[in-house]
Design a protein around this motif. Sequence first.
Motif, short mmCIF file in Angstrom:
data_model
loop_
_atom_site.label_atom_id
_atom_site.label_comp_id
_atom_site.label_asym_id
_atom_site.label_seq_id
_atom_site.Cartn_x
_atom_site.Cartn_y
_atom_site.Cartn_z
N ARG A 96 0.83 -1.21 0.00
CA ARG A 96 0.00 0.00 0.00
C ARG A 96 0.86 1.25 0.00
O ARG A 96 0.54 2.24 -0.65
CB ARG A 96 -0.93 0.01 1.22
CG ARG A 96 -1.69 1.32 1.37
CD ARG A 96 -3.06 1.13 1.92
NE ARG A 96 -3.93 0.44 1.01
CZ ARG A 96 -4.70 1.04 0.11
NH1 ARG A 96 -4.70 2.35 -0.02
NH2 ARG A 96 -5.47 0.34 -0.69
N GLU A 137 0.51 4.03 -2.78
CA GLU A 137 0.17 5.44 -2.53
C GLU A 137 1.16 6.37 -3.23
O GLU A 137 0.80 7.45 -3.68
CB GLU A 137 0.16 5.71 -1.02
CG GLU A 137 -0.95 5.00 -0.28
CD GLU A 137 -2.35 5.42 -0.76
OE1 GLU A 137 -2.47 6.48 -1.40
OE2 GLU A 137 -3.31 4.67 -0.50
N MET A 149 -9.63 -0.42 2.33
CA MET A 149 -10.54 0.42 1.57
C MET A 149 -11.92 0.38 2.20
O MET A 149 -12.51 -0.69 2.34
CB MET A 149 -10.63 -0.10 0.15
CG MET A 149 -10.76 1.01 -0.85
SD MET A 149 -9.48 2.23 -0.68
CE MET A 149 -10.33 3.67 -1.29
N GLU A 179 -9.37 3.34 -6.88
CA GLU A 179 -8.44 2.30 -6.45
C GLU A 179 -8.34 1.21 -7.51
O GLU A 179 -7.26 0.79 -7.89
CB GLU A 179 -8.93 1.71 -5.13
CG GLU A 179 -8.10 0.56 -4.62
CD GLU A 179 -7.18 0.98 -3.49
OE1 GLU A 179 -7.29 2.11 -3.01
OE2 GLU A 179 -6.34 0.15 -3.11
N ARG A 181 0.20 6.42 -6.70
CA ARG A 181 -1.17 6.88 -6.84
C ARG A 181 -1.24 8.34 -7.29
O ARG A 181 -2.00 8.69 -8.18
CB ARG A 181 -1.88 6.75 -5.49
CG ARG A 181 -3.34 7.11 -5.53
CD ARG A 181 -3.93 7.02 -4.13
NE ARG A 181 -5.37 6.96 -4.17
CZ ARG A 181 -6.10 5.98 -3.63
NH1 ARG A 181 -5.50 4.98 -3.03
NH2 ARG A 181 -7.40 6.00 -3.72
#
Lengths: 203, 203
Positions: A141, A145, B16, B40, A148
């Motif tokens: 994650r 990110e 999430m 996402e 992202r």
Amino acid sequence: MMLTHSLAMPGPHALMPDTTGSDQTSSPAAAGRNLLFLREEELRLAQDLLFFGYRDFTAGADAILGELGMGRAHHRVLHFVGRRPGITVGELLGILAITKQSLARVLSPMVTQGYVLPAPGRADRRQRLLSLTTKGETLERQLFERQREAVMRAYREAGPVAVDGFRRVMRGLMGAAARTELARLELPSRRADSRPQPTAERG
Amino acid sequence: MMLTHSLAMPGPHALMPDTTGSDQTSSPAAAGRNLLFLREEELRLAQDLLFFGYRDFTAGADAILGELGMGRAHHRVLHFVGRRPGITVGELLGILAITKQSLARVLSPMVTQGYVLPAPGRADRRQRLLSLTTKGETLERQLFERQREAVMRAYREAGPVAVDGFRRVMRGLMGAAARTELARLELPSRRADSRPQPTAERG
DNA sequence: AAAAATGTGTCAATGATGCTGACCCATAGT
DNA sequence: ACTATGGGTCAGCATCATTGACACATTTTT
């Protein structure tokens, strides 16, 4: 980051029937040449875009990985194992299209360090069903990110229509094998797939 | 072939706020969650697309290069030197964003083997203005033609609107530096640019 | 039950690409 | 003259991927 890339194009030099100037798209012949020329230019641009775009896309995550003594290969494992928890080693090899040895070099340490958890297959106990540990999920994650932002910005700036186009083109760039893999990834992660698909062991 | 890439994403697991089901886009709150969730998923897909697409895009050329004992680094040199004949070593370093040493390893042999021809700069004789020899152009075109098929097919299948979208998104993925480089590449190759821009010597 | 195939792991060696740090030379600019 | 810049080069190291050859356990076939 390493993204090795690969671009190539003839360059503004030679080999193209240019007929220097006269591009009024008046005669059909001129239009034909024009079309060819445009395509050549378009392809050159495509290569530039892929080179720069892919490189910068991966840059952020690479920085994080570097601090942990990992590389892109690790990232890919995190990504695809996260995408399909319970994936077998063979399936992962098929997706990554690398040799067993190359995968082992990154996967083994990741198991040892507690990022990836292997479990013996129920139907076939030779298999090792891979999934991320909490630690692995956390790292993934974190990497996500980081990327992202870039993707979000690109998508936002470009707009939904452009995003759709982007997807179409990228999909088109993929070979048949990759399209198949992608299709499987998009499905609800269901293990024990029908088609056993040949192991990508090229070594 | 070696396509190194880099992807990363959390995966379908955790983190999430999903609220399981109820996605009628009825309430504003639900729409917000929905939007986040979609993003996402979209990002995950984007990573898959970039991984597979970029890999397959480069695969064909890599095969040719391999037979000549070259790799992608050589391809990139051929591409960018072909794109901007007369480019200096420093400019090339800036575009590739690698160290002088890394470039030297591939560039030197290419000069020796007659793919690239260096000429002393007229304004500044310390510079080496690089351009492709006929041999270099021929190889570059060969590599280009190999990639051409894939790109042409992708463009044709996707259509002009999609191609435009593809370009927008790829451009958006690039960092500021890459955008600048790309802009310069798209200009009529004019040497001796104004801004001398700092050499990318990071070593 | 024996034989063959499959899923994984692993050792050894090699190659391509990239990096850091440190120097050297030739030419420019002040 | 002095310094800065463009470029080259040496030494050493890391990552990722490759090939080839085995080894081991389990599953499938004969």
